[in-house]
Design a protein around this motif. Structure first.
Motif, PDB file in Angstrom:
ATOM      1  N   LEU A  21       0.832  -1.208   0.000  1.00 35.66           N
ATOM      2  CA  LEU A  21       0.000   0.000   0.000  1.00 35.66           C
ATOM      3  C   LEU A  21       0.864   1.254   0.000  1.00 35.66           C
ATOM      4  N   ASN A  22       1.925   1.263   0.813  1.00 31.82           N
ATOM      5  CA  ASN A  22       2.838   2.415   0.850  1.00 31.82           C
ATOM      6  C   ASN A  22       3.503   2.640  -0.504  1.00 31.82           C
ATOM      7  N   ASP A  23       3.900   1.548  -1.143  1.00 30.03           N
ATOM      8  CA  ASP A  23       4.549   1.649  -2.459  1.00 30.03           C
ATOM      9  C   ASP A  23       3.596   2.140  -3.546  1.00 30.03           C
ATOM     10  N   ASN A  24       2.312   2.079  -3.270  1.00 23.95           N
ATOM     11  CA  ASN A  24       1.317   2.486  -4.259  1.00 23.95           C
ATOM     12  C   ASN A  24       0.602   3.786  -3.880  1.00 23.95           C
ATOM     13  N   GLY A  25       1.274   4.606  -3.090  1.00 26.33           N
ATOM     14  CA  GLY A  25       0.790   5.956  -2.837  1.00 26.33           C
ATOM     15  C   GLY A  25      -0.105   6.154  -1.641  1.00 26.33           C
ATOM     16  N   TYR A  26      -0.312   5.122  -0.853  1.00 26.74           N
ATOM     17  CA  TYR A  26      -1.119   5.259   0.351  1.00 26.74           C
ATOM     18  C   TYR A  26      -0.202   5.309   1.572  1.00 26.74           C
ATOM     19  N   HIS A  27      -0.772   5.690   2.706  1.00 26.13           N
ATOM     20  CA  HIS A  27      -0.034   5.643   3.967  1.00 26.13           C
ATOM     21  C   HIS A  27      -0.677   4.555   4.818  1.00 26.13           C
ATOM     22  N   ALA A  28      -0.016   3.402   4.906  1.00 30.97           N
ATOM     23  CA  ALA A  28      -0.544   2.268   5.668  1.00 30.97           C
ATOM     24  C   ALA A  28      -0.108   2.371   7.122  1.00 30.97           C
ATOM     25  N   ILE A  29      -1.054   2.125   8.015  1.00 32.20           N
ATOM     26  CA  ILE A  29      -0.808   2.146   9.453  1.00 32.20           C
ATOM     27  C   ILE A  29      -0.982   0.716   9.945  1.00 32.20           C
ATOM     28  N   SER A  30       0.081   0.126  10.444  1.00 38.79           N
ATOM     29  CA  SER A  30       0.093  -1.274  10.844  1.00 38.79           C
ATOM     30  C   SER A  30      -0.368  -1.459  12.289  1.00 38.79           C
ATOM     31  N   CYS A  31      -1.316  -2.380  12.491  1.00 42.73           N
ATOM     32  CA  CYS A  31      -1.755  -2.771  13.825  1.00 42.73           C
ATOM     33  C   CYS A  31      -1.916  -4.287  13.861  1.00 42.73           C
ATOM     34  N   LYS A  32      -1.631  -4.874  14.999  1.00 42.71           N
ATOM     35  CA  LYS A  32      -1.685  -6.334  15.126  1.00 42.71           C
ATOM     36  C   LYS A  32      -3.023  -6.837  15.673  1.00 42.71           C
ATOM     37  N   ASN A  33      -3.845  -5.943  16.233  1.00 42.26           N
ATOM     38  CA  ASN A  33      -5.141  -6.358  16.775  1.00 42.26           C
ATOM     39  C   ASN A  33      -6.053  -5.138  16.911  1.00 42.26           C
ATOM     40  N   GLY A  34      -7.319  -5.399  17.217  1.00 41.75           N
ATOM     41  CA  GLY A  34      -8.300  -4.334  17.314  1.00 41.75           C
ATOM     42  C   GLY A  34      -8.025  -3.330  18.422  1.00 41.75           C
ATOM     43  N   THR A  35      -7.528  -3.799  19.536  1.00 43.42           N
ATOM     44  CA  THR A  35      -7.225  -2.894  20.654  1.00 43.42           C
ATOM     45  C   THR A  35      -6.156  -1.884  20.247  1.00 43.42           C
ATOM     46  N   GLU A  36      -5.098  -2.366  19.628  1.00 42.71           N
ATOM     47  CA  GLU A  36      -4.028  -1.485  19.150  1.00 42.71           C
ATOM     48  C   GLU A  36      -4.571  -0.522  18.085  1.00 42.71           C
ATOM     49  N   ALA A  37      -5.476  -1.028  17.247  1.00 43.18           N
ATOM     50  CA  ALA A  37      -6.048  -0.206  16.176  1.00 43.18           C
ATOM     51  C   ALA A  37      -6.837   0.971  16.748  1.00 43.18           C
ATOM     52  N   PHE A  38      -7.627   0.731  17.794  1.00 39.13           N
ATOM     53  CA  PHE A  38      -8.379   1.831  18.402  1.00 39.13           C
ATOM     54  C   PHE A  38      -7.450   2.905  18.951  1.00 39.13           C
ATOM     55  N   ASP A  39      -6.336   2.500  19.547  1.00 37.73           N
ATOM     56  CA  ASP A  39      -5.360   3.477  20.038  1.00 37.73           C
ATOM     57  C   ASP A  39      -4.799   4.307  18.889  1.00 37.73           C
ATOM     58  N   ARG A  40      -4.496   3.666  17.769  1.00 34.96           N
ATOM     59  CA  ARG A  40      -3.927   4.384  16.607  1.00 34.96           C
ATOM     60  C   ARG A  40      -4.925   5.339  15.981  1.00 34.96           C
ATOM     61  N   ILE A  41      -6.194   4.934  15.937  1.00 37.35           N
ATOM     62  CA  ILE A  41      -7.232   5.789  15.358  1.00 37.35           C
ATOM     63  C   ILE A  41      -7.332   7.105  16.121  1.00 37.35           C
ATOM     64  N   LEU A  42      -7.093   7.053  17.425  1.00 39.85           N
ATOM     65  CA  LEU A  42      -7.133   8.279  18.229  1.00 39.85           C
ATOM     66  C   LEU A  42      -5.959   9.200  17.919  1.00 39.85           C
ATOM     67  N   GLU A  43      -4.868   8.632  17.431  1.00 39.36           N
ATOM     68  CA  GLU A  43      -3.663   9.410  17.145  1.00 39.36           C
ATOM     69  C   GLU A  43      -3.669  10.065  15.776  1.00 39.36           C
ATOM     70  N   GLU A  44      -4.261   9.408  14.784  1.00 38.27           N
ATOM     71  CA  GLU A  44      -4.269   9.976  13.436  1.00 38.27           C
ATOM     72  C   GLU A  44      -5.513   9.546  12.680  1.00 38.27           C
ATOM     73  N   PRO A  45      -6.000  10.413  11.796  1.00 41.27           N
ATOM     74  CA  PRO A  45      -7.220  10.080  11.058  1.00 41.27           C
ATOM     75  C   PRO A  45      -6.997   8.919  10.095  1.00 41.27           C
ATOM     76  N   VAL A  46      -8.028   8.121   9.917  1.00 38.58           N
ATOM     77  CA  VAL A  46      -7.968   6.951   9.050  1.00 38.58           C
ATOM     78  C   VAL A  46      -9.079   7.086   8.013  1.00 38.58           C
ATOM     79  N   ASN A  47      -8.756   6.781   6.756  1.00 45.28           N
ATOM     80  CA  ASN A  47      -9.728   6.893   5.675  1.00 45.28           C
ATOM     81  C   ASN A  47     -10.357   5.564   5.277  1.00 45.28           C
TER      82      ASN A  47
END
Length: 174
Positions: A21-47
């Motif tokens: 995804l990064n190589d194709n012009g997107y900014h991918a945000i890696s998370c290993k589980n849903g709990t970690e994902a919720f923390d990341r969503i609070l830090e930066e907007p996700v499309n």
């Protein structure tokens, strides 16, 4: 830049998908589980969200249900080894937008991501303008009548997210 949250507990697959995804012009945000994902969503907007179903702590179904409570519009794509109709029915009934069965074809993932973003009317723009308000995502700054507004990162991200979906009605009182 379009931010895509990749929620996948298989470290190698997570890395491959994010790199692609990064190589194709997107900014991918890696998370290993849903709990970690919720923390990341609070830090930066996700499309857009690409999520596995079978994960530790919080499975993809629970994750999608929680996301839908907070955001009815964000596109969710399940990428999973589960190819049974029951899993597909449950996912779609929870509000996911698309479903891919592993192993996935990376070029097909790109096509589906582009289609989901197009349907969600999300453009790959770093600046949003609403009247005399200008938001610059790259600099995390907001200007009203050319005067910078003193916003925290969280305030900026909320405002940017709201303006990214201008045609979505705001939820009313329940």
């Amino acid at each position: 830049m379009i931010n895509i949250l990749v929620v996948e507990d298989d470290v190698k697959l997570n890395y491959i998908v994010c790199s692609f995804l990064n190589d194709n012009g997107y900014h991918a945000i890696s998370c290993k589980n849903g709990t970690e994902a919720f923390d990341r969503i609070l830090e930066e907007p996700v499309n857009l969200i690409v999520s596995d179903i079978m994960m530790p702590e919080m499975d993809g179904f629970e994750f999608a249900a929680e996301i839908r409570k907070q955001d009815k519009a964000i596109p969710i794509l399940f990428m999973t080894a589960r190819d049974d109709m029951g899993a597909k029915q449950k996912g779609y009934s929870l509000g996911i937008d698309d479903y891919m069965v592993k192993p996935i074809e990376m070029d097909e993932l790109l096509l589906r991501v582009a289609a989901l973003l197009r349907r969600a009317n999300i453009r790959n723009e770093r600046k949003l303008t609403a009247g005399s308000l200008v938001l610059n995502e790259e600099e995390t700054t907001a200007y009203l009548n050319d005067v910078e507004l003193p916003l925290t990162v969280k305030e900026f991200n909320i405002l940017f997210k709201l303006l990214s979906y201008p045609n979505e009605p705001l939820p009313g009182p329940s």
